[in-house]
Motif scaffolding. Structure first.
Motif, short mmCIF file in Angstrom:
data_model
loop_
_atom_site.label_atom_id
_atom_site.label_comp_id
_atom_site.label_asym_id
_atom_site.label_seq_id
_atom_site.Cartn_x
_atom_site.Cartn_y
_atom_site.Cartn_z
N GLY A 1 0.81 -1.21 0.00
CA GLY A 1 0.00 0.00 0.00
C GLY A 1 0.84 1.25 0.00
N LYS B 1 -5.72 0.77 -7.48
CA LYS B 1 -5.04 2.05 -7.35
C LYS B 1 -5.00 2.78 -8.70
N GLY C 1 -4.62 3.50 -1.74
CA GLY C 1 -3.73 2.34 -1.77
C GLY C 1 -3.55 1.73 -0.40
N GLN C 2 -3.25 2.55 0.61
CA GLN C 2 -3.01 2.03 1.95
C GLN C 2 -4.29 1.52 2.61
N THR D 1 -5.37 -1.79 0.71
CA THR D 1 -4.49 -2.93 0.99
C THR D 1 -4.60 -3.36 2.44
#
Length: 397
Positions: free
Chosen positions: A62, A117, A331-332, A335
């Motif tokens: 992420g 993403k 993303g973070q 994930t």
């Protein structure tokens, strides 16, 4: 070809391969058990390493996706997966099989998250929801290839040759991502975000995150554990069917997953994402209870398809963080949820093997009661997490 279409096609091809690998052991499990003298516990642990390493990569993944972007992160990881596929193909010991399977997991860890993403930058929020469902729907056809076609190839050329060819295909798609896609549409510069642990702390301190993460642990975990491994031994031990019949039933189950994935984005846009997840999970629990009763083979096959379809609908839990957290940290946040989705697959797959191995086997076959016990445990666990997730339905607009 338009750039936005190319991005979708290439990432979907990558997800197709990822889904093939996560599902392949269900078909070749009897061969692996016989050739390398593996019991249910060893087979479950080795197969689960794909998901264990996949999950272990998620948090640094992420950060990498938010900072570097999916183009280079996803392609680099896929080359590790190609190496793992070759090692698996030439393995003659449990240790070598396990290492190969683990490397394949690392290699495929960035495919779905990289795609999500990229899509978050290439498409509007409405199209993101729709295309996320199409991505997992079309890509999950890899499980169809890992059913009857793989059963036929296994009988014709052997599973080792299949994994050699797979390594070549994975490397080819990795090159296509690196040289045929971009992190952002033309004219929009990429601005990576620096590592900030406060982002993850904020995500993990949000109760909504835990409602999503713990439910997806058991929905996605049970779906992939059964589809990717235990459905094969279940058919082999409970129904004593031949390899081709086993492949055909798995094909029907995987077709259900594919249809569920394809419809998930469309249905969530109309019913509400959380409401769709709740309905899909409830039906998913019912199918596990039916499978635990070992109905006639024809009923089992139809129930398996419904199991796959309802489980496929719950994939929208991976799209939900996009609407809970800001796009800059998609993303973070995504994930982090996927860590539990894939971690669930690893642990549930292993736990099911451990439960099944508690029962006495005859000629590497386990009694029907062993599979009943495993399915009843997953159904009960999923029910508890669905109750915890329930308040999320208020977030639907």
């Amino acid at each position: 070809m338009a750039a936005h279409v190319r991005v979708f096609i290439i990432f979907t091809a990558a997800y197709f391969l990822s889904y093939f690998y996560r599902s392949a052991n269900a078909v070749i499990a009897p061969n692996l058990a016989q050739e390398l003298a593996l019991d249910a516990s060893q087979l479950g642990l080795m197969t689960s390493l794909f998901f264990a390493t996949f999950a272990a990569v998620q948090l640094p993944l992420g950060v990498g996706l938010d900072r570097v972007g999916p183009r280079w992160v996803t392609s680099a990881l896929m080359l590790v997966g190609a190496t793992g596929s070759l090692l698996f193909a030439f393995a003659h010991s449990l240790a070598a099989l396990a290492l190969g399977r683990a490397l394949i997991g690392v290699g495929m860890a960035g495919v779905l998250m990289g795609a999500l993403k990229a899509f978050s930058r290439w498409y509007s929020p409405h199209r993101y929801q729709m295309l996320s469902g199409f991505l997992v729907g079309v890509g999950s056809a890899g499980a169809l290839a890992a059913a009857t076609p793989l059963a036929w190839l296994n009988e014709t050329v052997g599973w080792r040759a299949v994994f050699v060819v797979g390594a070549v295909l994975v490397a080819g798609v990795a090159a296509a991502i690196a040289f045929g896609t971009r992190n952002t549409p033309p004219g929009i510069p990429w601005s990576g975000h620096a590592v900030d642990l406060r982002v993850l702390r904020a995500v993990f301190c949000d109760l909504r995150f835990w409602r999503m993460a713990l439910l997806v642990f058991f929905t996605n975990g049970t779906l992939l554990a059964f589809q990717g491994l235990w459905a094969g031994p279940y058919l082999n031990d409970v129904y004593a069917v031949d390899a081709l019949t086993r492949g055909n039933v798995l094909l029907l189950l995987s077709a259900g997953v594919t249809v569920g994935f394809l419809l998930s984005g469309w249905l969530s846009a109309r019913l509400g994402l959380a409401k769709l997840v709740i309905v899909g999970t409830a039906l998913f629990i019912v199918t596990q209870l039916v499978l635990a009763l070992h109905p006639p083979l024809a009923v089992m096959a139809l129930t398996g398809a419904l199991f796959g379809w309802s489980g496929g609908l719950t994939i929208m839990l991976l799209a939900q963080p996009r609407y809970v957290f800001s796009v800059e940290v998609t993303g973070q946040a995504t994930t982090a949820v996927n860590l539990f989705a894939i971690g669930g697959a690893a642990l549930v797959q292993w736990w099911m093997g451990w439960l099944i191995a508690l029962f006495p086997s005859v000629d590497v076959r386990y009694p029907p009661e062993a599979y009943s016990a495993a399915l009843l445990v997953t159904a009960a666990s999923t029910t508890a997490m669905l109750i915890f997730y329930w308040p999320m339905h208020r977030s639907d607009r």
